[in-house]
Design a protein around this motif. Structure first.
Motif, PDB file in Angstrom:
ATOM      1  N   ARG A 109       4.470  -0.896   3.329  1.00 48.53           N
ATOM      2  CA  ARG A 109       4.000   0.486   3.178  1.00 48.53           C
ATOM      3  C   ARG A 109       5.194   1.373   2.825  1.00 48.53           C
ATOM      4  O   ARG A 109       5.834   1.958   3.698  1.00 48.53           O
ATOM      5  N   PRO A 110       5.509   1.479   1.539  1.00 48.50           N
ATOM      6  CA  PRO A 110       6.668   2.270   1.127  1.00 48.50           C
ATOM      7  C   PRO A 110       6.346   3.755   0.948  1.00 48.50           C
ATOM      8  O   PRO A 110       5.196   4.143   0.723  1.00 48.50           O
ATOM      9  N   ASN A 111       7.406   4.550   1.010  1.00 45.56           N
ATOM     10  CA  ASN A 111       7.305   5.977   0.743  1.00 45.56           C
ATOM     11  C   ASN A 111       7.409   6.220  -0.764  1.00 45.56           C
ATOM     12  O   ASN A 111       7.451   5.279  -1.562  1.00 45.56           O
ATOM     13  N   TRP A 112       7.499   7.481  -1.169  1.00 48.41           N
ATOM     14  CA  TRP A 112       7.593   7.845  -2.581  1.00 48.41           C
ATOM     15  C   TRP A 112       8.826   7.200  -3.217  1.00 48.41           C
ATOM     16  O   TRP A 112       9.865   7.078  -2.592  1.00 48.41           O
ATOM     17  N   PHE A 113       8.698   6.844  -4.501  1.00 51.18           N
ATOM     18  CA  PHE A 113       9.768   6.150  -5.206  1.00 51.18           C
ATOM     19  C   PHE A 113      10.744   7.136  -5.856  1.00 51.18           C
ATOM     20  O   PHE A 113      10.323   8.141  -6.442  1.00 51.18           O
ATOM     21  N   PHE A 114      12.041   6.807  -5.838  1.00 54.33           N
ATOM     22  CA  PHE A 114      13.001   7.527  -6.680  1.00 54.33           C
ATOM     23  C   PHE A 114      12.555   7.494  -8.136  1.00 54.33           C
ATOM     24  O   PHE A 114      12.716   8.460  -8.881  1.00 54.33           O
ATOM     25  N   GLN A 115      12.028   6.354  -8.549  1.00 53.76           N
ATOM     26  CA  GLN A 115      11.689   6.139  -9.962  1.00 53.76           C
ATOM     27  C   GLN A 115      10.611   7.106 -10.461  1.00 53.76           C
ATOM     28  O   GLN A 115      10.461   7.288 -11.669  1.00 53.76           O
ATOM     29  N   ASN A 116       9.868   7.749  -9.543  1.00 49.97           N
ATOM     30  CA  ASN A 116       8.882   8.741  -9.966  1.00 49.97           C
ATOM     31  C   ASN A 116       9.551   9.989 -10.540  1.00 49.97           C
ATOM     32  O   ASN A 116       8.891  10.806 -11.196  1.00 49.97           O
ATOM     33  N   LEU A 117      10.850  10.131 -10.274  1.00 54.07           N
ATOM     34  CA  LEU A 117      11.589  11.249 -10.853  1.00 54.07           C
ATOM     35  C   LEU A 117      11.928  11.009 -12.318  1.00 54.07           C
ATOM     36  O   LEU A 117      12.226  11.941 -13.063  1.00 54.07           O
ATOM     37  N   ARG A 118      11.882   9.750 -12.723  1.00 52.34           N
ATOM     38  CA  ARG A 118      12.227   9.373 -14.101  1.00 52.34           C
ATOM     39  C   ARG A 118      11.002   9.020 -14.917  1.00 52.34           C
ATOM     40  O   ARG A 118      10.941   9.323 -16.119  1.00 52.34           O
ATOM     41  N   HIS A 119      10.041   8.344 -14.311  1.00 53.66           N
ATOM     42  CA  HIS A 119       8.792   7.972 -14.977  1.00 53.66           C
ATOM     43  C   HIS A 119       7.671   8.146 -13.965  1.00 53.66           C
ATOM     44  O   HIS A 119       7.662   7.475 -12.940  1.00 53.66           O
ATOM     45  N   GLY A 120       6.728   9.013 -14.247  1.00 49.40           N
ATOM     46  CA  GLY A 120       5.638   9.201 -13.302  1.00 49.40           C
ATOM     47  C   GLY A 120       5.298  10.664 -13.117  1.00 49.40           C
ATOM     48  O   GLY A 120       5.775  11.531 -13.859  1.00 49.40           O
ATOM     49  N   PRO A 121       4.476  10.963 -12.119  1.00 48.17           N
ATOM     50  CA  PRO A 121       3.960  12.333 -11.979  1.00 48.17           C
ATOM     51  C   PRO A 121       5.038  13.385 -11.753  1.00 48.17           C
ATOM     52  O   PRO A 121       4.945  14.492 -12.291  1.00 48.17           O
ATOM     53  N   LEU A 122       6.070  13.080 -10.962  1.00 49.96           N
ATOM     54  CA  LEU A 122       7.112  14.071 -10.712  1.00 49.96           C
ATOM     55  C   LEU A 122       7.891  14.376 -11.989  1.00 49.96           C
ATOM     56  O   LEU A 122       8.226  15.537 -12.261  1.00 49.96           O
ATOM     57  N   GLN A 123       8.162  13.343 -12.776  1.00 47.24           N
ATOM     58  CA  GLN A 123       8.862  13.527 -14.048  1.00 47.24           C
ATOM     59  C   GLN A 123       8.024  14.385 -14.999  1.00 47.24           C
ATOM     60  O   GLN A 123       8.528  15.330 -15.620  1.00 47.24           O
TER      61      GLN A 123
ATOM     62  N   THR B 197       0.858  -1.187   0.000  1.00 49.45           N
ATOM     63  CA  THR B 197       0.000   0.000   0.000  1.00 49.45           C
ATOM     64  C   THR B 197       0.900   1.245   0.000  1.00 49.45           C
ATOM     65  O   THR B 197       1.634   1.458  -0.944  1.00 49.45           O
ATOM     66  N   ALA B 198       0.869   2.028   1.059  1.00 50.56           N
ATOM     67  CA  ALA B 198       1.672   3.255   1.082  1.00 50.56           C
ATOM     68  C   ALA B 198       1.993   3.627   2.525  1.00 50.56           C
ATOM     69  O   ALA B 198       1.251   3.288   3.455  1.00 50.56           O
ATOM     70  N   LEU B 199       3.094   4.346   2.685  1.00 51.94           N
ATOM     71  CA  LEU B 199       3.532   4.773   4.012  1.00 51.94           C
ATOM     72  C   LEU B 199       2.418   5.537   4.725  1.00 51.94           C
ATOM     73  O   LEU B 199       1.803   6.434   4.153  1.00 51.94           O
ATOM     74  N   GLY B 200       2.159   5.159   5.966  1.00 49.05           N
ATOM     75  CA  GLY B 200       1.144   5.832   6.761  1.00 49.05           C
ATOM     76  C   GLY B 200      -0.256   5.314   6.566  1.00 49.05           C
ATOM     77  O   GLY B 200      -1.194   5.791   7.208  1.00 49.05           O
TER      78      GLY B 200
END
Length: 275
Positions: A127-141, A96-99
Motif C-alpha cells: 500500500r504505497p503513498n503518492w509517487f514522486f513520478q506523478n510530478l513528472r508524468h501524471g495528474p500532478l504534472q 493498492t494504496a496507502l490506507g
C-alpha cells in the motif's frame, strides 16, 4: 519461475519488470497490447496470460490519464484471481494504496484485497503513498503545466510522504521472490512534505512545478473539467485530495528499510536525477 506483471507499462509495473529481469527472472509483462495480452474486459485473454505462470504482481486497473473511466472491474479482478489459483499460481503480490486497509469493502481495491486474503495463493499486499513520478508524468504534472507551473489542489497545507516507484518495485520483487505469507506493507518515502515544500524542491529543476496554491474543491473541479478529464476520474482525485487535506497521507513508515535493508529515496534525490 515465471512472473506475470500486470500494468507492466505503468509507473510501478515497468520498474518491477526491470528489477526482475536484472535478477534473471523469467518475466511476462502484461498489458492489453503486450505480446501475450491481458485485457480485464475480455476473460478469454486470461488463460493465455496465465499459462505457465507461477507468481503475479497485480495492480487493480484504473485510468490515470483523466480521459477515460476505468471502474467496475473489481469483480473481474477477483474472477481472475480465482482462475489464477486454479491454474497453479502460488504467490500474488497486490499493490493498492496507502490506507486502503481502512476503506469500506465497496471500494474496488479494498474488495480485491479482501478476496485475495480469503484464500488461494500466498499473498502480500503493498500500500504505497503518492509517487514522486506523478510530478513528472501524471495528474500532478498535468495540473502544474496547466497552471503555468503553479499546482492548485484542494489539499490545504497537509503533508504527504511521497515515495519513489523504484522503491515500491524493490519491495514487490522481494515479496515475489520470497517465501512470506500474509504480509502487508505501508510504503512511504523518508519524509512528509507539504506541496509548498515539494514545489520549492522542484523550482530549479526541469519539472514543471515552481509553486503551490491551495484551492477549494469547486475550483479544482472546474480546472479539471477545463482539461477535459472524465467526471469519475475527477471524483476519484477529489476524494484523494480530501484524504490528504485530512492528514491521512502524512505518515512515515520504515517498511521499505525493513524489506530492502536501505532507506527509501528522498525527493531531493529524485529531483537531482531529473536535473
Amino acid at each position: 519461475m515465471t512472473v506475470l506483471v500486470t500494468a507492466a507499462s505503468g509507473k510501478v509495473g515497468r520498474e518491477v519488470v526491470a528489477q526482475l529481469e536484472a535478477r534473471d527472472v523469467d518475466v511476462r509483462p502484461a498489458t492489453r497490447r503486450s505480446t501475450i495480452p491481458l485485457d480485464w474486459t475480455d476473460a478469454t485473454s486470461w488463460p493465455n496470460a496465465l499459462d505457465g505462470v507461477d507468481r503475479i504482481f497485480l495492480v487493480v486497473p484504473g485510468g490515470d490519464d483523466g480521459h477515460r473511466s476505468v471502474t467496475g472491474l473489481g469483480p473481474r479482478v477477483c474472477e481472475f484471481l480465482d482462475l489464477a489459483a486454479s491454474t497453479g499460481v502460488s504467490r500474488v503480490v497486490l499493490m493498492t494504496a496507502l490506507g486502503m486497509d481502512f476503506a469500506p469493502p465497496e471500494v474496488e481495491q479494498r474488495a480485491v484485497e479482501i478476496h485475495l486474503q480469503a484464500g488461494g495463493p500466498a499473498w502480500t499486499i503493498l500500500r504505497p503513498n503518492w509517487f514522486f513520478q506523478n510530478l513528472r508524468h501524471g495528474p500532478l504534472q498535468v495540473l502544474a503545466e496547466a497552471g503555468d507551473g503553479v499546482l492548485r489542489l484542494p489539499a490545504g497545507d497537509a503533508a504527504v510522504s511521497f515515495i519513489d516507484t523504484r522503491d515500491i518495485a524493490a519491495v514487490a520483487v522481494e515479496a515475489l521472490l520470497g517465501t512470506g505469507k500474509g504480509e502487508e506493507y505501508a510504503l512511504t518515502g523518508p519524509a512528509s512534505l507539504t506541496f509548498t515544500e515539494v514545489a520549492q524542491a522542484c523550482r530549479d529543476s526541469r519539472l514543471p512545478l515552481h509553486a503551490y496554491e491551495p484551492v477549494s474543491d469547486a475550483r479544482f473541479r472546474q480546472n479539471a473539467a477545463e482539461l477535459g478529464w472524465h467526471p469519475d476520474y475527477v471524483d476519484s482525485l477529489s476524494g484523494l485530495f480530501r484524504s490528504i487535506a485530512a492528514g491521512h497521507a502524512s505518515a512515515i513508515t520504515d517498511d521499505i528499510a525493513q524489506v530492502t535493508g536501505r532507506r527509501p529515496r528522498a525527493l531531493t534525490d529524485f529531483v537531482r536525477e531529473i536535473g
